[in-house]
Scaffold this motif. Structure first.
Motif, PDB file in Angstrom:
ATOM      1  N   LYS A 125       0.812  -1.215   0.000  1.00 31.19           N
ATOM      2  CA  LYS A 125       0.000   0.000   0.000  1.00 31.19           C
ATOM      3  C   LYS A 125       0.849   1.270   0.000  1.00 31.19           C
ATOM      4  N   GLY A 126       2.152   1.118   0.270  1.00 37.02           N
ATOM      5  CA  GLY A 126       3.041   2.278   0.308  1.00 37.02           C
ATOM      6  C   GLY A 126       3.072   2.969   1.656  1.00 37.02           C
ATOM      7  N   ASN A 127       2.531   2.328   2.677  1.00 37.90           N
ATOM      8  CA  ASN A 127       2.537   2.872   4.038  1.00 37.90           C
ATOM      9  C   ASN A 127       3.801   2.392   4.766  1.00 37.90           C
ATOM     10  N   TYR A 128       4.926   2.983   4.421  1.00 37.86           N
ATOM     11  CA  TYR A 128       6.201   2.475   4.910  1.00 37.86           C
ATOM     12  C   TYR A 128       6.386   2.651   6.418  1.00 37.86           C
ATOM     13  N   ASN A 129       5.854   3.718   7.005  1.00 40.53           N
ATOM     14  CA  ASN A 129       5.991   3.904   8.452  1.00 40.53           C
ATOM     15  C   ASN A 129       5.241   2.820   9.221  1.00 40.53           C
ATOM     16  N   ILE A 130       4.031   2.516   8.767  1.00 34.92           N
ATOM     17  CA  ILE A 130       3.255   1.453   9.413  1.00 34.92           C
ATOM     18  C   ILE A 130       3.935   0.113   9.183  1.00 34.92           C
ATOM     19  N   CYS A 131       4.494  -0.070   8.012  1.00 35.60           N
ATOM     20  CA  CYS A 131       5.222  -1.298   7.673  1.00 35.60           C
ATOM     21  C   CYS A 131       6.383  -1.506   8.642  1.00 35.60           C
ATOM     22  N   ILE A 132       7.138  -0.455   8.892  1.00 37.58           N
ATOM     23  CA  ILE A 132       8.288  -0.546   9.806  1.00 37.58           C
ATOM     24  C   ILE A 132       7.816  -0.845  11.228  1.00 37.58           C
ATOM     25  N   ARG A 133       6.708  -0.246  11.632  1.00 37.12           N
ATOM     26  CA  ARG A 133       6.162  -0.536  12.973  1.00 37.12           C
ATOM     27  C   ARG A 133       5.769  -2.006  13.093  1.00 37.12           C
ATOM     28  N   GLU A 154      14.772  -6.809   6.379  1.00 34.15           N
ATOM     29  CA  GLU A 154      13.526  -6.305   5.793  1.00 34.15           C
ATOM     30  C   GLU A 154      13.311  -4.843   6.176  1.00 34.15           C
ATOM     31  N   GLU A 155      13.581  -4.529   7.426  1.00 31.68           N
ATOM     32  CA  GLU A 155      13.421  -3.151   7.890  1.00 31.68           C
ATOM     33  C   GLU A 155      14.366  -2.217   7.136  1.00 31.68           C
ATOM     34  N   LYS A 156      15.597  -2.644   6.919  1.00 30.83           N
ATOM     35  CA  LYS A 156      16.554  -1.835   6.147  1.00 30.83           C
ATOM     36  C   LYS A 156      16.058  -1.619   4.721  1.00 30.83           C
ATOM     37  N   ARG A 157      15.530  -2.686   4.125  1.00 30.29           N
ATOM     38  CA  ARG A 157      15.031  -2.609   2.752  1.00 30.29           C
ATOM     39  C   ARG A 157      13.861  -1.627   2.651  1.00 30.29           C
ATOM     40  N   ILE A 158      12.972  -1.674   3.612  1.00 28.31           N
ATOM     41  CA  ILE A 158      11.818  -0.767   3.609  1.00 28.31           C
ATOM     42  C   ILE A 158      12.271   0.677   3.797  1.00 28.31           C
ATOM     43  N   LYS A 159      13.255   0.892   4.640  1.00 32.09           N
ATOM     44  CA  LYS A 159      13.768   2.255   4.846  1.00 32.09           C
ATOM     45  C   LYS A 159      14.381   2.796   3.551  1.00 32.09           C
ATOM     46  N   LYS A 160      15.031   1.933   2.788  1.00 29.28           N
ATOM     47  CA  LYS A 160      15.574   2.356   1.491  1.00 29.28           C
ATOM     48  C   LYS A 160      14.445   2.724   0.532  1.00 29.28           C
ATOM     49  N   LYS A 161      13.377   1.936   0.524  1.00 27.56           N
ATOM     50  CA  LYS A 161      12.230   2.253  -0.329  1.00 27.56           C
ATOM     51  C   LYS A 161      11.582   3.566   0.094  1.00 27.56           C
ATOM     52  N   LYS A 162      11.510   3.759   1.392  1.00 31.52           N
ATOM     53  CA  LYS A 162      10.926   4.992   1.923  1.00 31.52           C
ATOM     54  C   LYS A 162      11.740   6.200   1.472  1.00 31.52           C
ATOM     55  N   ALA A 163      13.053   6.043   1.469  1.00 30.11           N
ATOM     56  CA  ALA A 163      13.929   7.134   1.043  1.00 30.11           C
ATOM     57  C   ALA A 163      13.738   7.471  -0.439  1.00 30.11           C
ATOM     58  N   LEU A 164      13.353   6.496  -1.228  1.00 31.88           N
ATOM     59  CA  LEU A 164      13.111   6.741  -2.652  1.00 31.88           C
ATOM     60  C   LEU A 164      11.907   7.650  -2.880  1.00 31.88           C
ATOM     61  N   ASP A 165      10.964   7.609  -1.955  1.00 28.44           N
ATOM     62  CA  ASP A 165       9.754   8.425  -2.086  1.00 28.44           C
ATOM     63  C   ASP A 165       9.951   9.878  -1.683  1.00 28.44           C
ATOM     64  N   LYS A 166      11.003  10.151  -0.925  1.00 27.84           N
ATOM     65  CA  LYS A 166      11.232  11.520  -0.486  1.00 27.84           C
ATOM     66  C   LYS A 166      11.676  12.365  -1.669  1.00 27.84           C
ATOM     67  N   PRO A 167      11.072  13.525  -1.808  1.00 28.45           N
ATOM     68  CA  PRO A 167      11.519  14.397  -2.902  1.00 28.45           C
ATOM     69  C   PRO A 167      12.916  14.927  -2.606  1.00 28.45           C
ATOM     70  N   LYS A 168      13.718  14.953  -3.620  1.00 30.14           N
ATOM     71  CA  LYS A 168      15.079  15.446  -3.445  1.00 30.14           C
ATOM     72  C   LYS A 168      15.051  16.961  -3.388  1.00 30.14           C
ATOM     73  N   LYS A 169      15.797  17.468  -2.466  1.00 24.48           N
ATOM     74  CA  LYS A 169      15.882  18.918  -2.328  1.00 24.48           C
ATOM     75  C   LYS A 169      16.830  19.451  -3.393  1.00 24.48           C
ATOM     76  N   LYS A 170      16.400  20.519  -3.991  1.00 22.34           N
ATOM     77  CA  LYS A 170      17.242  21.116  -5.019  1.00 22.34           C
ATOM     78  C   LYS A 170      18.306  21.965  -4.347  1.00 22.34           C
ATOM     79  N   LYS A 171      19.481  21.800  -4.836  1.00 24.81           N
ATOM     80  CA  LYS A 171      20.582  22.601  -4.312  1.00 24.81           C
ATOM     81  C   LYS A 171      20.497  23.987  -4.932  1.00 24.81           C
ATOM     82  N   LYS A 172      20.620  24.952  -4.089  1.00 26.04           N
ATOM     83  CA  LYS A 172      20.579  26.326  -4.585  1.00 26.04           C
ATOM     84  C   LYS A 172      21.930  26.680  -5.177  1.00 26.04           C
TER      85      LYS A 172
END
Length: 180
Positions: A125-133, A154-172
């Motif tokens: 479902k893409g609910n990575y925080n609930i997945c980790i819990r 598994e927890e490490k793998r999910i955290k990596k997937k979660k990081a993929l969903d975070k928008p990358k901040k643009k460097k000024k």
């Protein structure tokens, strides 16, 4: 009290199915004998459901077998992990979630496995925080190092997937004026 004839044939079927080179003729024959001696033999019905789902791609027939097992013996704990896994693999997530909610309260059930399956649903479902819990709950109910290590990975793998969903901040870009 000894093993019944259905138990003996079930064990024969289970033995013939073990490993990567299963003797399917023997599995089918032994399973048919087991169910002919006792049509309500939970272990045999559960194995038949697994075969329908994993090897014959007939999930509805598998679900019928699993439902029959639960109707016969609600406390036959071996059916729940197999049934929930089949539901998840066949994208029946709502049904799997309801079954998890029921199964988690059954005495002597392997809660670590049920929580792990719950985490699978949340991952889909893409609910990575609930997945980790859910994985953390599974680790609390885990009683051997191999399973615990698997849950950590598994927890490490999910955290990596979660990081993929975070928008990358643009460097000024610094706007320094070039001196001429």
């Amino acid at each position: 009290m000894g093993l019944t004839i259905a138990d003996n044939y079930y064990l024969k079927a289970k033995g013939a199915m073990s490993g990567w080179c299963s003797d399917w003729e023997e599995v089918c024959e032994a399973l048919n004998y087991a169910l002919s001696y006792d049509e309500n033999h939970c272990a045999s019905l559960c194995l038949l459901g697994e075969i329908y789902d994993k090897h014959l791609s007939m999930p509805e027939k598998a679900f019928e077998c699993f439902d029959k097992v639960i109707a016969i013996d609600t406390y036959y704990k071996e059916v729940y992990v197999v049934y929930i896994t089949a539901l998840i693999q066949n994208n029946q997530l709502d049904r799997a979630t309801k079954l998890i909610a029921f199964a988690i309260n059954i005495q002597h059930i392997v809660k670590a496995e049920i929580y792990r399956l719950s985490s699978c649903i949340e991952e889909i479902k893409g609910n990575y925080n609930i997945c980790i819990r859910s994985l953390k709950k599974a680790k609390k109910h885990c009683y051997n190092d191999d399973d615990f290590y698997f849950l950590i990975e598994e927890e490490k793998r999910i955290k990596k997937k979660k990081a993929l969903d975070k928008p990358k901040k643009k460097k000024k870009k610094s706007k320094k004026k070039k001196k001429k």
